[in-house]
Design an enzyme around this catalytic site. Structure first.
Site, PDB file in Angstrom:
ATOM      1  N   GLY A   1      36.944  45.320  54.627  1.00 38.06           N
ATOM      2  CA  GLY A   1      36.838  43.900  54.787  1.00 38.06           C
ATOM      3  C   GLY A   1      36.605  43.369  56.076  1.00 38.06           C
ATOM      4  O   GLY A   1      35.659  43.818  56.923  1.00 38.06           O
ATOM      5  N   ILE A   2      37.354  42.555  56.406  1.00 42.10           N
ATOM      6  CA  ILE A   2      37.158  41.866  57.749  1.00 42.10           C
ATOM      7  C   ILE A   2      37.453  42.489  58.944  1.00 42.10           C
ATOM      8  O   ILE A   2      36.835  42.966  60.018  1.00 42.10           O
ATOM      9  CB  ILE A   2      38.340  40.638  57.874  1.00 42.10           C
ATOM     10  CG1 ILE A   2      37.740  39.429  57.005  1.00 42.10           C
ATOM     11  CG2 ILE A   2      38.092  39.984  59.376  1.00 42.10           C
ATOM     12  CD1 ILE A   2      38.580  38.239  56.787  1.00 42.10           C
TER      13      ILE A   2
ATOM     14  N   ASP B   1      44.834  52.215  60.477  1.00 42.35           N
ATOM     15  CA  ASP B   1      45.082  51.618  59.084  1.00 42.35           C
ATOM     16  C   ASP B   1      45.833  52.661  58.287  1.00 42.35           C
ATOM     17  O   ASP B   1      45.786  54.118  58.876  1.00 42.35           O
ATOM     18  CB  ASP B   1      43.542  51.716  58.423  1.00 42.35           C
ATOM     19  CG  ASP B   1      43.736  50.634  57.318  1.00 42.35           C
ATOM     20  OD1 ASP B   1      43.007  49.453  57.486  1.00 42.35           O
ATOM     21  OD2 ASP B   1      44.121  50.924  56.186  1.00 42.35           O
TER      22      ASP B   1
ATOM     23  N   TYR C   1      53.220  34.127  52.430  1.00 43.34           N
ATOM     24  CA  TYR C   1      52.263  34.514  53.153  1.00 43.34           C
ATOM     25  C   TYR C   1      51.591  33.250  54.088  1.00 43.34           C
ATOM     26  O   TYR C   1      51.472  33.748  55.284  1.00 43.34           O
ATOM     27  CB  TYR C   1      51.020  34.767  52.091  1.00 43.34           C
ATOM     28  CG  TYR C   1      49.655  35.224  52.608  1.00 43.34           C
ATOM     29  CD1 TYR C   1      49.406  36.390  53.196  1.00 43.34           C
ATOM     30  CD2 TYR C   1      48.452  34.098  52.803  1.00 43.34           C
ATOM     31  CE1 TYR C   1      48.006  36.419  53.898  1.00 43.34           C
ATOM     32  CE2 TYR C   1      47.412  34.339  53.335  1.00 43.34           C
ATOM     33  CZ  TYR C   1      46.952  35.469  53.827  1.00 43.34           C
ATOM     34  OH  TYR C   1      45.835  35.921  54.469  1.00 43.34           O
TER      35      TYR C   1
ATOM     36  N   LYS D   1      51.320  33.552  58.357  1.00 46.49           N
ATOM     37  CA  LYS D   1      50.039  33.289  58.942  1.00 46.49           C
ATOM     38  C   LYS D   1      50.187  31.979  60.058  1.00 46.49           C
ATOM     39  O   LYS D   1      49.419  31.903  60.813  1.00 46.49           O
ATOM     40  CB  LYS D   1      49.021  32.875  57.897  1.00 46.49           C
ATOM     41  CG  LYS D   1      48.720  34.233  57.243  1.00 46.49           C
ATOM     42  CD  LYS D   1      48.138  35.352  58.030  1.00 46.49           C
ATOM     43  CE  LYS D   1      47.820  36.627  57.221  1.00 46.49           C
ATOM     44  NZ  LYS D   1      47.048  37.616  58.044  1.00 46.49           N
TER      45      LYS D   1
ATOM     46  N   ALA E   1      34.386  36.797  51.458  1.00 46.10           N
ATOM     47  CA  ALA E   1      33.969  37.667  50.227  1.00 46.10           C
ATOM     48  C   ALA E   1      34.446  39.052  50.546  1.00 46.10           C
ATOM     49  O   ALA E   1      33.751  39.904  51.155  1.00 46.10           O
ATOM     50  CB  ALA E   1      32.429  37.781  50.310  1.00 46.10           C
TER      51      ALA E   1
END
Length: 248
Positions: A23-24, A43, A150, A154, A184
């Site tokens: 992902g990002i 990770d 969540y 954040k 996405a």
């Protein structure tokens, strides 16, 4: 002639990126590598070792919910820190979440950036230079009926960036946050796999499309590099305009 894009280069700097296996986080790692950074990628997915090797860096398999493993990661010397790792947790009423699930969510989303910056920011300050980028979210900037905890974590990251900017700015350390909208990635699959939910979201987004991980990575590169050298304590929203839209 001076390179007009030279300010975006990261040559000679080491960047530590968490949650970099997909992902990002993976998009940030790839872009930073292309900009000349030396990478330390963390990770819990063992694939991170091969990903890092392919990018000329070093991978660390680490559970970022474990305080001891996060502290060990904080011993790494880095001029750039990107805290990207995070989880959404189960959707539902905020006070319906059980304590064990809530604790795990906070450990990854909030405790890991707090613990890492507590160890790395002072080391950056001692060297007189550093940049910290925290991955916040659009969910931290507005109310959310389904992912309340969540959103709280954040929102706290945006405040953490401000606190770090004020505390360590006099020593040359910058700290900023990025608040992505709908991007996405696999994380967004619950929305993107539902045509009706996707359409509702796109109608409320002026650009009428979903963002890409590469677009968030570009924002991270700006904030991490000298191109963003006079930017600190800010939350850069990368959401196609969803936050400012009236829904029309």
């Amino acid at each position: 002639m001076t390179d007009p894009l030279g300010l975006f280069r990261l040559d000679g700097r080491t960047a530590l990126v968490t949650g970099a296996a997909s992902g990002i986080g993976l998009a940030i790692a790839r872009l930073f590598a292309g900009a000349g950074a030396s990478l330390i990628l963390a990770d819990r997915d063992p694939a991170i070792e091969g990903i890092a090797a392919d990018l000329g860096g070093r991978g660390v398999v680490a559970d970022l919910a474990d305080a001891g493993q996060v502290d060990a990661l904080g011993d790494e010397a880095a001029e750039i820190l990107v805290c990207n790792a995070g989880i959404a947790g189960p959707a539902g009423p905020m006070h319906g979440m059980d304590e064990e699930t809530r604790a795990a969510l906070y450990a990854i989303n909030l405790d890991h950036p707090i613990r890492l910056t507590a160890r790395i920011a002072p080391a950056m300050a001692a060297r007189g230079r550093g940049s910290i980028v925290l991955l916040s979210s659009l969910a931290g900037l507005r109310g959310n009926a389904g992912l309340g905890h969540y959103g709280i974590t954040k929102a706290a990251l945006a405040q953490l960036a401000r606190n770090l900017a004020v505390e360590f700015g006099p020593a040359g350390v910058r700290a900023n946050a990025i608040a992505p909208g709908l991007i996405a990635t696999d994380w967004a699959s619950a929305i993107l796999s539902d045509p009706e939910r996707t359409e509702r979201r796109l109608v409320a987004t002026p650009l009428r499309r979903v963002g890409t991980p590469q677009e968030v990575a570009a924002a991270a590169l700006f904030l991490a590099s000298d191109a963003g050298g006079f930017v600190t304590g800010q939350t850069l929203v990368v959401d196609g305009g969803t936050l400012i839209s009236d829904g029309n």
